[in-house]
Design a protein around this motif. Structure first.
Motif, PDB file in Angstrom:
ATOM      1  N   LYS A 252       0.830  -1.217   0.000  1.00 56.89           N
ATOM      2  CA  LYS A 252       0.000   0.000   0.000  1.00 56.89           C
ATOM      3  C   LYS A 252       0.866   1.270   0.000  1.00 56.89           C
ATOM      4  O   LYS A 252       0.337   2.372  -0.110  1.00 56.89           O
ATOM      5  CB  LYS A 252      -0.933   0.016   1.222  1.00 56.89           C
ATOM      6  CG  LYS A 252      -1.972  -1.093   1.202  1.00 56.89           C
ATOM      7  CD  LYS A 252      -2.880  -1.002  -0.020  1.00 56.89           C
ATOM      8  CE  LYS A 252      -3.665  -2.255  -0.276  1.00 56.89           C
ATOM      9  NZ  LYS A 252      -3.999  -2.496  -1.666  1.00 56.89           N
ATOM     10  N   ASP A 253       2.197   1.110   0.100  1.00 60.20           N
ATOM     11  CA  ASP A 253       3.088   2.291   0.114  1.00 60.20           C
ATOM     12  C   ASP A 253       2.866   3.147  -1.125  1.00 60.20           C
ATOM     13  O   ASP A 253       2.703   4.361  -1.051  1.00 60.20           O
ATOM     14  CB  ASP A 253       4.564   1.860   0.147  1.00 60.20           C
ATOM     15  CG  ASP A 253       4.914   1.231   1.482  1.00 60.20           C
ATOM     16  OD1 ASP A 253       4.066   1.330   2.392  1.00 60.20           O
ATOM     17  OD2 ASP A 253       5.998   0.653   1.599  1.00 60.20           O
ATOM     18  N   ILE A 254       2.857   2.475  -2.275  1.00 59.89           N
ATOM     19  CA  ILE A 254       2.768   3.220  -3.532  1.00 59.89           C
ATOM     20  C   ILE A 254       1.396   3.900  -3.655  1.00 59.89           C
ATOM     21  O   ILE A 254       1.297   5.057  -4.085  1.00 59.89           O
ATOM     22  CB  ILE A 254       3.082   2.307  -4.738  1.00 59.89           C
ATOM     23  CG1 ILE A 254       3.108   3.144  -6.007  1.00 59.89           C
ATOM     24  CG2 ILE A 254       2.112   1.170  -4.894  1.00 59.89           C
ATOM     25  CD1 ILE A 254       3.811   2.479  -7.144  1.00 59.89           C
ATOM     26  N   ALA A 255       0.338   3.195  -3.233  1.00 60.00           N
ATOM     27  CA  ALA A 255      -1.013   3.786  -3.312  1.00 60.00           C
ATOM     28  C   ALA A 255      -1.079   5.026  -2.426  1.00 60.00           C
ATOM     29  O   ALA A 255      -1.632   6.059  -2.828  1.00 60.00           O
ATOM     30  CB  ALA A 255      -2.048   2.754  -2.878  1.00 60.00           C
ATOM     31  N   GLU A 256      -0.503   4.930  -1.210  1.00 62.58           N
ATOM     32  CA  GLU A 256      -0.550   6.080  -0.300  1.00 62.58           C
ATOM     33  C   GLU A 256       0.278   7.247  -0.846  1.00 62.58           C
ATOM     34  O   GLU A 256      -0.108   8.405  -0.741  1.00 62.58           O
ATOM     35  CB  GLU A 256      -0.061   5.658   1.080  1.00 62.58           C
ATOM     36  CG  GLU A 256      -1.128   4.854   1.807  1.00 62.58           C
ATOM     37  CD  GLU A 256      -0.738   4.434   3.211  1.00 62.58           C
ATOM     38  OE1 GLU A 256       0.418   4.700   3.634  1.00 62.58           O
ATOM     39  OE2 GLU A 256      -1.589   3.832   3.883  1.00 62.58           O
ATOM     40  N   ARG A 257       1.421   6.922  -1.453  1.00 65.70           N
ATOM     41  CA  ARG A 257       2.277   7.983  -2.012  1.00 65.70           C
ATOM     42  C   ARG A 257       1.540   8.704  -3.159  1.00 65.70           C
ATOM     43  O   ARG A 257       1.510   9.928  -3.220  1.00 65.70           O
ATOM     44  CB  ARG A 257       3.586   7.371  -2.514  1.00 65.70           C
ATOM     45  CG  ARG A 257       4.720   8.373  -2.553  1.00 65.70           C
ATOM     46  CD  ARG A 257       6.053   7.745  -2.882  1.00 65.70           C
ATOM     47  NE  ARG A 257       6.106   7.140  -4.199  1.00 65.70           N
ATOM     48  CZ  ARG A 257       6.376   5.871  -4.434  1.00 65.70           C
ATOM     49  NH1 ARG A 257       6.607   5.057  -3.436  1.00 65.70           N
ATOM     50  NH2 ARG A 257       6.412   5.397  -5.664  1.00 65.70           N
ATOM     51  N   LEU A 258       0.907   7.900  -4.016  1.00 65.94           N
ATOM     52  CA  LEU A 258       0.194   8.488  -5.152  1.00 65.94           C
ATOM     53  C   LEU A 258      -1.021   9.296  -4.670  1.00 65.94           C
ATOM     54  O   LEU A 258      -1.307  10.373  -5.206  1.00 65.94           O
ATOM     55  CB  LEU A 258      -0.249   7.388  -6.124  1.00 65.94           C
ATOM     56  CG  LEU A 258       0.904   6.692  -6.864  1.00 65.94           C
ATOM     57  CD1 LEU A 258       0.418   5.420  -7.551  1.00 65.94           C
ATOM     58  CD2 LEU A 258       1.533   7.627  -7.890  1.00 65.94           C
ATOM     59  N   ALA A 259      -1.714   8.771  -3.656  1.00 61.88           N
ATOM     60  CA  ALA A 259      -2.881   9.503  -3.128  1.00 61.88           C
ATOM     61  C   ALA A 259      -2.450  10.866  -2.602  1.00 61.88           C
ATOM     62  O   ALA A 259      -3.155  11.864  -2.798  1.00 61.88           O
ATOM     63  CB  ALA A 259      -3.553   8.683  -2.032  1.00 61.88           C
ATOM     64  N   LYS A 260      -1.286  10.912  -1.940  1.00 65.61           N
ATOM     65  CA  LYS A 260      -0.785  12.197  -1.412  1.00 65.61           C
ATOM     66  C   LYS A 260      -0.487  13.185  -2.539  1.00 65.61           C
ATOM     67  O   LYS A 260      -0.525  14.392  -2.352  1.00 65.61           O
ATOM     68  CB  LYS A 260       0.482  11.963  -0.584  1.00 65.61           C
ATOM     69  CG  LYS A 260       0.165  11.521   0.821  1.00 65.61           C
ATOM     70  CD  LYS A 260       1.393  11.497   1.707  1.00 65.61           C
ATOM     71  CE  LYS A 260       1.054  10.791   3.020  1.00 65.61           C
ATOM     72  NZ  LYS A 260       2.101   9.928   3.493  1.00 65.61           N
ATOM     73  N   GLN A 261      -0.184  12.646  -3.722  1.00 65.27           N
ATOM     74  CA  GLN A 261       0.089  13.525  -4.870  1.00 65.27           C
ATOM     75  C   GLN A 261      -1.215  13.923  -5.580  1.00 65.27           C
ATOM     76  O   GLN A 261      -1.196  14.507  -6.656  1.00 65.27           O
ATOM     77  CB  GLN A 261       1.004  12.812  -5.873  1.00 65.27           C
ATOM     78  CG  GLN A 261       2.412  12.563  -5.343  1.00 65.27           C
ATOM     79  CD  GLN A 261       3.188  11.574  -6.224  1.00 65.27           C
ATOM     80  OE1 GLN A 261       2.852  11.344  -7.389  1.00 65.27           O
ATOM     81  NE2 GLN A 261       4.227  10.980  -5.667  1.00 65.27           N
ATOM     82  N   GLY A 262      -2.344  13.496  -5.008  1.00 65.03           N
ATOM     83  CA  GLY A 262      -3.641  13.890  -5.573  1.00 65.03           C
ATOM     84  C   GLY A 262      -4.168  12.918  -6.614  1.00 65.03           C
ATOM     85  O   GLY A 262      -5.168  13.202  -7.292  1.00 65.03           O
ATOM     86  N   ILE A 263      -3.532  11.739  -6.751  1.00 63.36           N
ATOM     87  CA  ILE A 263      -4.001  10.747  -7.739  1.00 63.36           C
ATOM     88  C   ILE A 263      -5.027   9.845  -7.046  1.00 63.36           C
ATOM     89  O   ILE A 263      -4.693   9.148  -6.092  1.00 63.36           O
ATOM     90  CB  ILE A 263      -2.808   9.939  -8.287  1.00 63.36           C
ATOM     91  CG1 ILE A 263      -1.899  10.888  -9.059  1.00 63.36           C
ATOM     92  CG2 ILE A 263      -3.268   8.783  -9.161  1.00 63.36           C
ATOM     93  CD1 ILE A 263      -0.536  10.355  -9.324  1.00 63.36           C
ATOM     94  N   SER A 264      -6.267   9.886  -7.520  1.00 60.57           N
ATOM     95  CA  SER A 264      -7.301   9.168  -6.775  1.00 60.57           C
ATOM     96  C   SER A 264      -7.729   7.861  -7.439  1.00 60.57           C
ATOM     97  O   SER A 264      -8.342   7.017  -6.794  1.00 60.57           O
ATOM     98  CB  SER A 264      -8.522  10.063  -6.560  1.00 60.57           C
ATOM     99  OG  SER A 264      -9.001  10.500  -7.812  1.00 60.57           O
ATOM    100  N   THR A 265      -7.434   7.675  -8.728  1.00 58.81           N
ATOM    101  CA  THR A 265      -7.822   6.403  -9.363  1.00 58.81           C
ATOM    102  C   THR A 265      -6.618   5.752 -10.045  1.00 58.81           C
ATOM    103  O   THR A 265      -5.636   6.432 -10.384  1.00 58.81           O
ATOM    104  CB  THR A 265      -8.927   6.585 -10.424  1.00 58.81           C
ATOM    105  OG1 THR A 265      -8.355   7.205 -11.575  1.00 58.81           O
ATOM    106  CG2 THR A 265     -10.088   7.400  -9.920  1.00 58.81           C
ATOM    107  N   ILE A 266      -6.747   4.462 -10.249  1.00 60.73           N
ATOM    108  CA  ILE A 266      -5.673   3.693 -10.895  1.00 60.73           C
ATOM    109  C   ILE A 266      -5.441   4.217 -12.314  1.00 60.73           C
ATOM    110  O   ILE A 266      -4.310   4.268 -12.793  1.00 60.73           O
ATOM    111  CB  ILE A 266      -6.049   2.192 -10.898  1.00 60.73           C
ATOM    112  CG1 ILE A 266      -6.070   1.669  -9.455  1.00 60.73           C
ATOM    113  CG2 ILE A 266      -5.092   1.366 -11.757  1.00 60.73           C
ATOM    114  CD1 ILE A 266      -6.694   0.310  -9.278  1.00 60.73           C
ATOM    115  N   ASP A 267      -6.525   4.654 -12.967  1.00 54.49           N
ATOM    116  CA  ASP A 267      -6.390   5.147 -14.342  1.00 54.49           C
ATOM    117  C   ASP A 267      -5.554   6.426 -14.429  1.00 54.49           C
ATOM    118  O   ASP A 267      -5.019   6.744 -15.486  1.00 54.49           O
ATOM    119  CB  ASP A 267      -7.779   5.397 -14.946  1.00 54.49           C
ATOM    120  CG  ASP A 267      -8.578   4.116 -14.987  1.00 54.49           C
ATOM    121  OD1 ASP A 267      -8.006   3.085 -15.395  1.00 54.49           O
ATOM    122  OD2 ASP A 267      -9.749   4.115 -14.575  1.00 54.49           O
ATOM    123  N   ASP A 268      -5.467   7.164 -13.318  1.00 52.73           N
ATOM    124  CA  ASP A 268      -4.719   8.435 -13.336  1.00 52.73           C
ATOM    125  C   ASP A 268      -3.225   8.251 -13.044  1.00 52.73           C
ATOM    126  O   ASP A 268      -2.482   9.236 -12.989  1.00 52.73           O
ATOM    127  CB  ASP A 268      -5.302   9.404 -12.280  1.00 52.73           C
ATOM    128  CG  ASP A 268      -6.739   9.757 -12.603  1.00 52.73           C
ATOM    129  OD1 ASP A 268      -7.102   9.701 -13.793  1.00 52.73           O
ATOM    130  OD2 ASP A 268      -7.499  10.067 -11.662  1.00 52.73           O
TER     131      ASP A 268
END
Ligand code: SF4
Length: 507
Positions: A252-268
């Motif tokens: 989940k590290d990568i998902a949390e890092r991406l979420a912090k960058q404002g990326i909310s979906t896998i497609d983004d």
């Protein structure tokens, strides 16, 4: 519905609420103000709770002369008064389920054992928390930290703080259970002392947040699964998109890092973000068939057996030469495809509270015969047969031959096939609706292995009338049979896909 129209009167915090608050401030808030938003515990959780209660009852055997405070959860004042009265009686050597309250927190202590203080006066007590787990966990230390703060605040002198748990090295040899060997008591006084320091500040924070008119704004994430799955998961994620970034498989590290960058979906997810092969497949979101699938399916030989086992794990062993929580096989199902399209079914379910293992093994060996591939959907079946080979030497050579014929379709699909509807999961629950949409579990009373284990336990080890027993038997047989029929269909559809994709027969 996050807004509260009015705040109810907040009852004293309990230790379970304190632990919920440690996991997530929003969980604590919802448990207190909106318990109706929680998903009710499933059957598997209920089985764990039931076994926990049973273990707690047995643990008291080791403290003869102890007094149980049996006032229920709604009799708080009565329980407090009775505990106070019992503890003043010097002849009482132990108190079970004693009730204490201090600084707005109410707790029940599993076991308090009267101890001699340094001056020889029997005024101090040993606090012992009983858990049905097999080791000390972090949450147990926090559990004991809040309890010891409340108990000492209420005026008790604690000589030691201990955790009593199951010793999975204990081998039951038949006859009476040796409770001394089944349980082990670990002194965790020092580890708990370190956590006690943080309790007052945490309590202040929790009490303040409970006064608010809205829940704290907490995004679902890693904390939701840090203990067990939070019961508010469905509520907190109900508005998340189907391709929510947190559904990316793997760490989940990568998902949390991406979420912090404002990326909310896998497609983004930007194309240059490094992903593992399985994460890349979820990101690409297209059906994928490896060239190796054809060869893998070709190695399957008729008659093809499709097998699934169900088992039960008992905290307190009942059958000779078993350990606590050792999986005991109780059921199998086998769909046999003699030749393409010609199917027959065999099954076994042990319905008595006796040792099922020998009969289970004999019938299974007979059903599997000497020929054909045996398809399974996990490594569990192999592990179960290896375990029985060690216990019963008479089955060793038969199981050795059977193990050579196994084909794990779970592994095969992971290596060779992906469908967008898998959403990164290769569990049967994710794979079946994607590959065989016509075959599900929705019409069954039992819909998962964990539910099957819970229902089996109820059917065999808890009092049931014969009507309920017959109904449960039918449900268990239906569930296991559906699992193996699912394997038949999975293999058939994969075969068709290979033929469509590569234009030739795979088997
Ligand atoms: S699901 Fe997650 S965010 Fe929601 S209350 Fe539970 S732990 Fe907190």
């Amino acid at each position: 519905m996050d807004e509260l129209s009015s705040l109810s009167i907040i009852p004293p915090l309990s230790k379970s609420k304190y632990l919920a608050g440690l996991q997530c401030s929003k969980r604590l808030y919802l448990e207190v103000h909106h318990p109706e938003l929680a998903t009710p515990p499933d059957l598997a959780t209920q089985l764990v709770l039931k076994q926990g209660t049973e273990v707690g009852r047995h643990a008291r055997c080791l403290f003869p002369g102890g007094v149980l405070i049996d006032e229920g959860p709604r009799q708080r004042e009565e329980a407090l008064a009775r505990t106070a009265s019992v503890m003043t009686d010097p002849s009482v050597s132990a108190v079970f389920e004693g009730a204490f309250q201090h600084d707005g927190v109410f707790v029940r202590a599993d076991i308090l054992q009267r101890d001699s203080g340094p001056d020889g006066n029997r005024r101090s007590w040993r606090l012992i928390e009983v858990k049905s787990s097999s080791r000390v966990k972090d949450i147990h230390l926090d559990d004991l930290a809040i309890q010891s703060v409340v108990l000492e605040g209420a005026g008790l002198l604690l000589s030691a703080v201990c955790l009593m748990h199951i010793d999975t090295n204990y081998v039951y040899e038949g006859g009476s259970v040796d409770w001394q060997k089944l349980f082990t008591i670990e002194d965790v006084t020092i580890a708990v002392a370190n956590r006690r320091i943080e309790v007052p500040e945490r309590l202040t924070t929790m009490k303040t947040l409970l006064q608010a008119s809205v829940p704290p704004a907490v995004e679902p994430g890693r904390q939701c699964h840090s203990l067990s799955q939070c019961p508010f998961w469905n509520h907190c994620t109900k508005n998340k998109p189907d391709r929510w970034i947190y559904y990316l498989p793997g760490s989940k590290d990568i998902a949390e890092r991406l979420a912090k960058q404002g990326i909310s979906t896998i497609d983004d997810i930007p194309a240059d973000v490094p992903l593992s092969p399985s994460q890349r497949r979820v990101k690409d979101n297209v059906e994928w068939i490896s060239p190796g699938l054809k060869t893998a399916l070709r190695s399957i030989r008729y008659p093809v057996h499709h097998v699934d086992f169900e088992s039960v794990m008992l905290a307190v062993p009942r059958f000779p030469f078993t350990r606590p929580y050792q999986p005991i096989p109780v059921q199998w199902s086998n769909h046999i495809e003699e030749e393409p399209g010609r199917l027959r079914h065999q099954e076994f379910l042990h319905t008595e509270p006796t040792d099922p293992r020998k009969r289970w093994a004999e019938t299974l060996i007979e059903s599997l015969g000497q020929e054909g591939t045996i398809c399974v959907y996990s490594s569990y079946e192999e592990a179960m047969m290896r375990q029985l080979m060690e216990t019963f030497s008479e089955f060793r050579s038969a199981f050795q031959s059977i193990l050579k014929r196994l084909c794990d379709l779970h592994q095969l699909i992971k290596e060779h096939y992906y469908h967008p509807q898998f959403n990164g999961s290769y569990s049967m629950k994710a794979v079946l609706p994607a590959i065989v949409p016509s075959l599900g579990y929705e019409d069954l009373a039992i819909q998962s292995g964990a539910q099957a284990a819970a229902k089996y336990y109820h059917m065999v080890f808890v009092e049931t009338d014969w009507v309920e027993r017959v109904t449960l038997q039918a449900s268990l047989l239906q569930y296991c049979s559906r699992d193996t029929l699912a394997l038949v269909e999975l293999r058939r559809i994969l075969q068709m896909k290979v033929e469509e994709h590569y234009g030739s027969k795979g088997t």
